[in-house]
Enzyme design. Structure first.
Site, PDB file in Angstrom:
ATOM      1  N   ASN A 147      16.048  41.912 -13.071  1.00  0.00           N
ATOM      2  CA  ASN A 147      17.362  41.298 -12.973  1.00  0.00           C
ATOM      3  C   ASN A 147      17.968  41.829 -14.405  1.00  0.00           C
ATOM      4  O   ASN A 147      19.129  41.027 -14.802  1.00  0.00           O
ATOM      5  CB  ASN A 147      17.460  39.595 -12.806  1.00  0.00           C
ATOM      6  CG  ASN A 147      16.545  38.882 -13.595  1.00  0.00           C
ATOM      7  OD1 ASN A 147      15.865  39.224 -14.394  1.00  0.00           O
ATOM      8  ND2 ASN A 147      16.391  37.571 -13.150  1.00  0.00           N
ATOM      9  N   ARG A 286      17.345  31.959 -23.347  1.00  0.00           N
ATOM     10  CA  ARG A 286      16.937  30.435 -22.802  1.00  0.00           C
ATOM     11  C   ARG A 286      17.543  29.553 -23.571  1.00  0.00           C
ATOM     12  O   ARG A 286      17.676  29.691 -24.980  1.00  0.00           O
ATOM     13  CB  ARG A 286      15.271  30.468 -23.069  1.00  0.00           C
ATOM     14  CG  ARG A 286      14.333  31.041 -22.085  1.00  0.00           C
ATOM     15  CD  ARG A 286      14.669  30.642 -20.482  1.00  0.00           C
ATOM     16  NE  ARG A 286      13.940  31.369 -19.477  1.00  0.00           N
ATOM     17  CZ  ARG A 286      14.327  31.854 -18.779  1.00  0.00           C
ATOM     18  NH1 ARG A 286      15.663  32.431 -18.720  1.00  0.00           N
ATOM     19  NH2 ARG A 286      13.570  32.713 -17.717  1.00  0.00           N
TER      20      ARG A 286
HETATM   21  P1  NAI Z   1      11.527  42.063 -22.672  1.00  0.00           P
HETATM   22  O1  NAI Z   1      10.314  41.721 -22.780  1.00  0.00           O
HETATM   23  O2  NAI Z   1      11.888  43.458 -22.055  1.00  0.00           O
HETATM   24  O3  NAI Z   1      12.316  42.029 -24.192  1.00  0.00           O
HETATM   25  C1  NAI Z   1      12.176  41.103 -25.084  1.00  0.00           C
HETATM   26  C2  NAI Z   1      12.277  41.533 -26.537  1.00  0.00           C
HETATM   27  O4  NAI Z   1      12.291  40.595 -27.151  1.00  0.00           O
HETATM   28  C3  NAI Z   1      11.044  42.331 -26.778  1.00  0.00           C
HETATM   29  O5  NAI Z   1      11.353  43.410 -27.411  1.00  0.00           O
HETATM   30  C4  NAI Z   1      10.265  41.383 -27.848  1.00  0.00           C
HETATM   31  O6  NAI Z   1       9.680  42.104 -28.980  1.00  0.00           O
HETATM   32  C5  NAI Z   1      11.418  40.626 -28.506  1.00  0.00           C
HETATM   33  N1  NAI Z   1      11.191  39.341 -29.145  1.00  0.00           N
HETATM   34  C6  NAI Z   1      10.300  38.565 -28.886  1.00  0.00           C
HETATM   35  N2  NAI Z   1      10.066  37.581 -29.719  1.00  0.00           N
HETATM   36  C7  NAI Z   1      11.254  37.656 -30.612  1.00  0.00           C
HETATM   37  C8  NAI Z   1      11.494  37.275 -31.898  1.00  0.00           C
HETATM   38  N3  NAI Z   1      11.147  35.978 -32.328  1.00  0.00           N
HETATM   39  N4  NAI Z   1      12.617  37.838 -32.604  1.00  0.00           N
HETATM   40  C9  NAI Z   1      13.031  38.829 -32.124  1.00  0.00           C
HETATM   41  N5  NAI Z   1      12.674  39.696 -31.028  1.00  0.00           N
HETATM   42  C10 NAI Z   1      11.859  38.997 -30.268  1.00  0.00           C
HETATM   43  O7  NAI Z   1      12.501  40.874 -21.783  1.00  0.00           O
HETATM   44  P2  NAI Z   1      13.867  41.099 -21.127  1.00  0.00           P
HETATM   45  O8  NAI Z   1      13.578  41.692 -19.624  1.00  0.00           O
HETATM   46  O9  NAI Z   1      14.893  41.805 -21.937  1.00  0.00           O
HETATM   47  O10 NAI Z   1      14.250  39.738 -21.127  1.00  0.00           O
HETATM   48  C11 NAI Z   1      14.478  38.780 -22.175  1.00  0.00           C
HETATM   49  C12 NAI Z   1      14.466  37.246 -21.792  1.00  0.00           C
HETATM   50  O11 NAI Z   1      15.922  37.208 -21.137  1.00  0.00           O
HETATM   51  C13 NAI Z   1      13.483  36.766 -20.915  1.00  0.00           C
HETATM   52  O12 NAI Z   1      12.324  36.359 -21.529  1.00  0.00           O
HETATM   53  C14 NAI Z   1      14.130  35.608 -20.080  1.00  0.00           C
HETATM   54  O13 NAI Z   1      13.953  34.437 -21.048  1.00  0.00           O
HETATM   55  C15 NAI Z   1      15.692  35.966 -20.262  1.00  0.00           C
HETATM   56  N6  NAI Z   1      16.056  36.014 -18.917  1.00  0.00           N
HETATM   57  C16 NAI Z   1      17.368  35.420 -18.484  1.00  0.00           C
HETATM   58  C17 NAI Z   1      17.820  35.654 -17.227  1.00  0.00           C
HETATM   59  C18 NAI Z   1      18.952  34.677 -16.743  1.00  0.00           C
HETATM   60  O14 NAI Z   1      19.296  34.884 -15.607  1.00  0.00           O
HETATM   61  N7  NAI Z   1      19.802  34.258 -17.792  1.00  0.00           N
HETATM   62  C19 NAI Z   1      17.182  36.588 -16.358  1.00  0.00           C
HETATM   63  C20 NAI Z   1      16.003  37.585 -16.989  1.00  0.00           C
HETATM   64  C21 NAI Z   1      15.800  37.445 -18.158  1.00  0.00           C
END
Ligand code: NAI
Length: 388
Positions: A147, A286
């Site tokens: 998503n 989140r």
């Molecule tokens: P991803 O794993 O592709 O990217 C997350 C990025 O955040 C990574 O590059 C990671 O290094 C970085 N990161 C982690 N900790 C960090 C920190 N302390 N400071 C800076 N960067 C940091 O994940 P994706 O697919 O981009 O999703 C991210 C988040 O979005 C998910 O974990 C989820 O919580 C949220 N999400 C929300 C949705 C919604 O419906 N509102 C749906 C899908 C995801």
């Protein structure tokens, strides 16, 4: 693999690295699979594509039952007598979603004697105690990528509605009023702004791609994982290493990092002081990454001009949650909605299909896609839940 969007970002990030092998017996029969989904009510009865609901059960029942498995579904997840607490005790597989999170705490996982796999139907597995899963040798799998475009679109929409002061303008029309200056006094263009993302993974990068055509002054990001050079160059994004420095340079900030020990309460009163006065903040990652009271106070004082997102520190959000009612001094700046950015009908199809694929791999002892493995048999496989 579930892929989306204009670039093959998962290929750039090496989605197939660490391909896990599974040592299970070749075929599984008669497993107990439980799912915690949200109640869809009439909407789910009228719209079968609402697959993530209790009513439509991710579309898995006929297939699972034809394989001889038991499949139990409910939205009841809180307390010792809940469906989740009672049924996890002898379940082999538990399916949860971030939209109506069944919290898989260490205490609850301690009671789950047969559990082997926790599947997240969606993206974001922070509702599972991942450290406990590692300790117990449980696998945590999610439908990574399912998503991410849905969320990136929502982020861009939220930036625009805040910067352009859309919500109060629409409310004025519904009230029957017409006073252009009351809206225009707090409306700006996205063009020419410094736009930054905390977290430049799948969603963060897609946001950068999508805002580039608006002609920002600059795109910046804060992430302990650097973007691949080619990806950074494509969008012209500059990396800033220090978070306070980063927030002080941005007009618009979007949060796209998972919730983990390093991001919980990251956006608090102290950090908000370092934001540019009147910055806009969008958080679809989140709710607990931002401190609810501190954000509401920053909006009230005008330190933030706007806050928007779909994620809350408690879901469903209580009626008196400050984010429902908070406003900036000009009575706008609130773009909050329920958690739905990643659960459009398009996204539901992808994460339901992805959940089935994960189960199918498991039943047939096939390797899972590496990008879908948050915790594998030997511990964390993702690099996104904190530097380890
Ligand atoms: P991803 O794993 O592709 O990217 C997350 C990025 O955040 C990574 O590059 C990671 O290094 C970085 N990161 C982690 N900790 C960090 C920190 N302390 N400071 C800076 N960067 C940091 O994940 P994706 O697919 O981009 O999703 C991210 C988040 O979005 C998910 O974990 C989820 O919580 C949220 N999400 C929300 C949705 C919604 O419906 N509102 C749906 C899908 C995801």
């Amino acid at each position: 693999m579930v892929t989306e969007g204009a670039i093959s970002i998962s290929a750039q990030y090496g989605s197939f690295r660490n391909a896990a092998s599974f040592n299970r017996q070749a075929s599984s029969r008669g497993l107990k699979i439980i799912a915690v989904l949200y109640k869809g009510g009439n909407a789910a009865k009228e719209e079968p594509r609402l697959l993530g609901t209790v009513e439509n059960e991710l579309g898995l029942r006929p297939w699972l039952e034809s394989q001889g498995h038991e499949y139990l579904v409910s939205d009841d997840k809180e307390g010792s007598q809940s469906f989740l607490n009672k049924n996890i005790k002898d379940a082999d597989i538990v399916i949860t979603t971030p939209f109506h999170p069944g919290y898989l705490t260490r205490e609850l996982l301690d009671t789950a004697k047969n559990l082997k796999v926790c599947v997240t139907a969606g993206v974001g597995s922070d509702h599972v105690d991942l450290n406990a899963a590692v300790d117990k040798g449980l696998e945590v799998l999610e439908v990574t990528g399912s998503n991410v475009t849905s969320v990136a679109e929502h982020v861009v929409m939220s930036m625009l509605l805040l910067v352009r002061n859309f919500v109060p303008a629409h409310e004025m029309i519904e009230r029957g009023d017409w006073q252009v200056s009351d809206i225009a006094r707090n409306a700006f263009d996205l063009e020419g702004k410094v736009i930054g993302t905390i977290g430049a993974g799948r969603i963060g990068y897609r946001v950068l791609q999508r805002v580039l055509p608006f002609g920002p002054k600059e795109l910046v990001y804060y992430d302990y994982n650097a973007l691949p050079d080619a990806a950074a160059k494509t969008v012209g994004a500059r990396r800033i290493d220090d978070l306070k420095d980063f927030v002080s340079q941005c007009d618009v900030i979007t949060v796209n990092a998972p919730l983990h020990e390093g991001t919980r309460n990251l956006i608090n009163a102290d950090l908000l002081k370092h934001f540019k006065k009147g910055a806009w903040l969008v958080n679809t990652a989140r709710g607990a990454i931002a401190n609810a009271e501190d954000v509401a106070a920053a909006l009230k004082s005008g330190q933030l001009r706007g806050y928007a997102g779909d994620v809350w520190n408690k879901q469903p959000a209580p009626k008196d949650h400050p984010w429902r009612y908070m406003k900036n001094p000009l009575n706008g700046g609130n773009g909050m909605v329920p958690h739905y950015s990643g659960t459009t009908l398009d996204a539901q199809k992808r994460y339901a299909d992805g959940t089935r694929q994960i189960l199918e791999n498991y039943f047939n002892n096939k390797p899972q896609e590496a990008a879908n493995i948050i915790v594998g048999k030997k511990g964390y496989e993702t690099g996104s839940y904190g530097k380890r």
